[in-house]
Motif scaffolding. Sequence first.
Motif, PDB file in Angstrom:
ATOM      1  N   LYS A 111       0.889  -1.159  -0.015  1.00  0.00           N
ATOM      2  CA  LYS A 111       0.034   0.016  -0.064  1.00  0.00           C
ATOM      3  C   LYS A 111       0.870   1.417   0.075  1.00  0.00           C
ATOM      4  O   LYS A 111       0.487   2.168  -0.702  1.00  0.00           O
ATOM      5  CB  LYS A 111      -1.045  -0.129   1.364  1.00  0.00           C
ATOM      6  CG  LYS A 111      -1.863   0.963   1.071  1.00  0.00           C
ATOM      7  CD  LYS A 111      -3.117   0.648   0.181  1.00  0.00           C
ATOM      8  CE  LYS A 111      -3.926   1.881  -0.020  1.00  0.00           C
ATOM      9  NZ  LYS A 111      -4.970   1.605  -1.299  1.00  0.00           N
ATOM     10  N   ALA A 115      -5.668  -7.163   3.342  1.00  0.00           N
ATOM     11  CA  ALA A 115      -6.053  -6.244   2.224  1.00  0.00           C
ATOM     12  C   ALA A 115      -7.112  -5.178   2.592  1.00  0.00           C
ATOM     13  O   ALA A 115      -7.202  -4.217   1.985  1.00  0.00           O
ATOM     14  CB  ALA A 115      -6.593  -7.210   0.829  1.00  0.00           C
ATOM     15  N   MET A 116      -8.056  -5.600   3.418  1.00  0.00           N
ATOM     16  CA  MET A 116      -9.026  -4.678   3.700  1.00  0.00           C
ATOM     17  C   MET A 116      -8.782  -3.572   4.689  1.00  0.00           C
ATOM     18  O   MET A 116      -8.833  -2.329   4.630  1.00  0.00           O
ATOM     19  CB  MET A 116     -10.376  -5.381   4.399  1.00  0.00           C
ATOM     20  CG  MET A 116     -11.403  -5.756   3.251  1.00  0.00           C
ATOM     21  SD  MET A 116     -12.492  -6.957   3.661  1.00  0.00           S
ATOM     22  CE  MET A 116     -13.158  -6.354   5.376  1.00  0.00           C
ATOM     23  N   GLN A 140      -6.473  -0.664   4.045  1.00  0.00           N
ATOM     24  CA  GLN A 140      -7.142   0.557   3.274  1.00  0.00           C
ATOM     25  C   GLN A 140      -8.100   1.327   4.163  1.00  0.00           C
ATOM     26  O   GLN A 140      -8.829   2.192   3.744  1.00  0.00           O
ATOM     27  CB  GLN A 140      -8.036  -0.195   2.178  1.00  0.00           C
ATOM     28  CG  GLN A 140      -7.169  -0.719   1.141  1.00  0.00           C
ATOM     29  CD  GLN A 140      -7.951  -1.493  -0.029  1.00  0.00           C
ATOM     30  OE1 GLN A 140      -8.741  -0.419  -0.650  1.00  0.00           O
ATOM     31  NE2 GLN A 140      -7.879  -2.490  -0.079  1.00  0.00           N
ATOM     32  N   THR A 141      -8.167   1.058   5.734  1.00  0.00           N
ATOM     33  CA  THR A 141      -8.872   1.841   6.693  1.00  0.00           C
ATOM     34  C   THR A 141      -7.947   2.835   7.114  1.00  0.00           C
ATOM     35  O   THR A 141      -6.722   2.785   6.961  1.00  0.00           O
ATOM     36  CB  THR A 141      -9.513   0.830   7.579  1.00  0.00           C
ATOM     37  OG1 THR A 141      -8.435   0.411   8.454  1.00  0.00           O
ATOM     38  CG2 THR A 141     -10.219  -0.162   6.886  1.00  0.00           C
ATOM     39  N   ARG A 142      -8.416   3.665   7.919  1.00  0.00           N
ATOM     40  CA  ARG A 142      -8.035   4.879   8.566  1.00  0.00           C
ATOM     41  C   ARG A 142      -6.989   4.286   9.704  1.00  0.00           C
ATOM     42  O   ARG A 142      -5.767   4.755   9.940  1.00  0.00           O
ATOM     43  CB  ARG A 142      -8.850   6.106   9.373  1.00  0.00           C
ATOM     44  CG  ARG A 142      -8.257   7.138   8.965  1.00  0.00           C
ATOM     45  CD  ARG A 142      -9.299   8.161   9.711  1.00  0.00           C
ATOM     46  NE  ARG A 142     -10.502   8.292   8.994  1.00  0.00           N
ATOM     47  CZ  ARG A 142     -11.735   8.162  10.077  1.00  0.00           C
ATOM     48  NH1 ARG A 142     -11.633   7.971  11.139  1.00  0.00           N
ATOM     49  NH2 ARG A 142     -12.918   8.191   9.394  1.00  0.00           N
ATOM     50  N   VAL A 170     -12.453  -6.431  -2.577  1.00  0.00           N
ATOM     51  CA  VAL A 170     -11.666  -5.969  -1.669  1.00  0.00           C
ATOM     52  C   VAL A 170     -10.723  -4.880  -2.432  1.00  0.00           C
ATOM     53  O   VAL A 170     -10.341  -4.038  -1.788  1.00  0.00           O
ATOM     54  CB  VAL A 170     -10.978  -6.870  -0.706  1.00  0.00           C
ATOM     55  CG1 VAL A 170      -9.918  -6.195   0.228  1.00  0.00           C
ATOM     56  CG2 VAL A 170     -11.943  -7.627  -0.018  1.00  0.00           C
TER      57      VAL A 170
END
Lengths: 232, 248
Positions: B103, B177-178, B181-183, B245
């Motif tokens: 990421k 993978a989820m 991508q979150t804060r 996702v």
Amino acid sequence: MKTKPSALKALDIASLILLAVATYLALVFAPTERVMGDVQRVFYFHVATAWVGLLGFVAAGVTGIIYLRTQDLKWDLVEQAAVEISLVFFFITIILGSIWARPIWNTWWTWDPRLTSASIVELIYLAYLMLRQGIEDPDRRARFGAVYTLVGAISVPITFLSIRLFRTIHPVVIGNESSAAEGGFAMTGDMKIAFFFALFAFTIIFIDLFWNRIRLGHLQQKVEQLKLKVMD
Amino acid sequence: MKKIIEDRSPLSLRERAEGEGKTPSGNYLRAIGAVAWKDLAAELRSKELLSAMLVFALLVIFIFNFALELDVKTRDSVTSGVLWVTFVFAGTLGLNRSMAIEKDRGCLDGLLLAPVDRSAIYFGKAISNLAFMLIVEIIVLPVYSLLYNTNLFQPGLLLIILLGSIGYTAVGTLLSAMSVQTRTRDVMLPILLFPIILPVVIAAIRASGAYLQNMPFDQILPWLNLLIVYDVIFIAVAFMVFDYVVEE
């Protein structure tokens, strides 16, 4: 959309009345159980709230799949509503169960399949809400939410089965009882009335809350859109 | 190769994909291999991830040693629990890092641009994550055997550990993978992952505990079956939903 639809208003009132009647049936009408005494009355609401929790759990998993297929944000609203209702009602179930278990099992808590599965659902749904909070983009939030409820909906039954491989002491009032269960009993006619009425009442309450929550979700979306418009 | 260069008609790409029956699946496997190899090669050069996981795992065992007073009597009953808690904790460290690397510099976007099926990326990442976990386990097991004088190198136990790790990484790769991508990123992964992998942990701890206490095989078999079922189900689920996702 602006005012509450009258059908929903009627359903609100109906569920309040049903709740009152169910309470009367459980606390007054149903006979006192001979061995356990009054604490057995918890049973009527305990099973009914567990039923609602389960309904929400299934609804969340199914709507998760539907969302992934259709990519329509309206299903995301439904899924979130189901998760929240399930979360609250499983919590009530666990509290009610603990109240009953303290005198009957002589403990507030035991690592039984049902107890563990219900609490794992709670944890999964708390994680779900935290996950949603950490994502700003509504499409991604909906996608991740749907994937997570789907994964959870598959995992929880396996958890249930895996703990079932141990012995269980949770009584099974409907269906076959295992010999190791403690605190089981047979229902008399009046008890059955109170029980099935509570199930019915809570199913209506579930529908009412579900409807209200979905409506709230729609309004929330609208407010967000209006806010964006004002900012522009 | 020669044929590809010669064939310059505009349809050639699609024709090649559809016409040669063997090529698509071969491409798919090659893509999986490439993603996994990229991770392993990067790790073999930097050794950042493995060293962190290893030191962390050893520290967890040390803490358990004092928390549980692992004397001869209690050792038999708690060894499997200590091992699996160690693996699970060290595993989250690895999963987090391996996705965060993708990421951070937009590598994931680059991967997604590659003309391969998205699930190939999932399987590649899952294989490299599994490899890291197995390497850590292969090192932790003899250390534990040495420290506590119990032989953990038994084929049955190794099989249980392999099955458990497969289930763990199958779900872990999807959820990491989820979570990247979150804060809240790293904090999110264990919260998402632990309630989902509970069946794996239960079955693996029970199976390895039963194995270490020399229980009869019919006591271990249900747990083994459970592990296999879980692995198959979740590999299939992850394969189906990974697209959603990483979709942009």
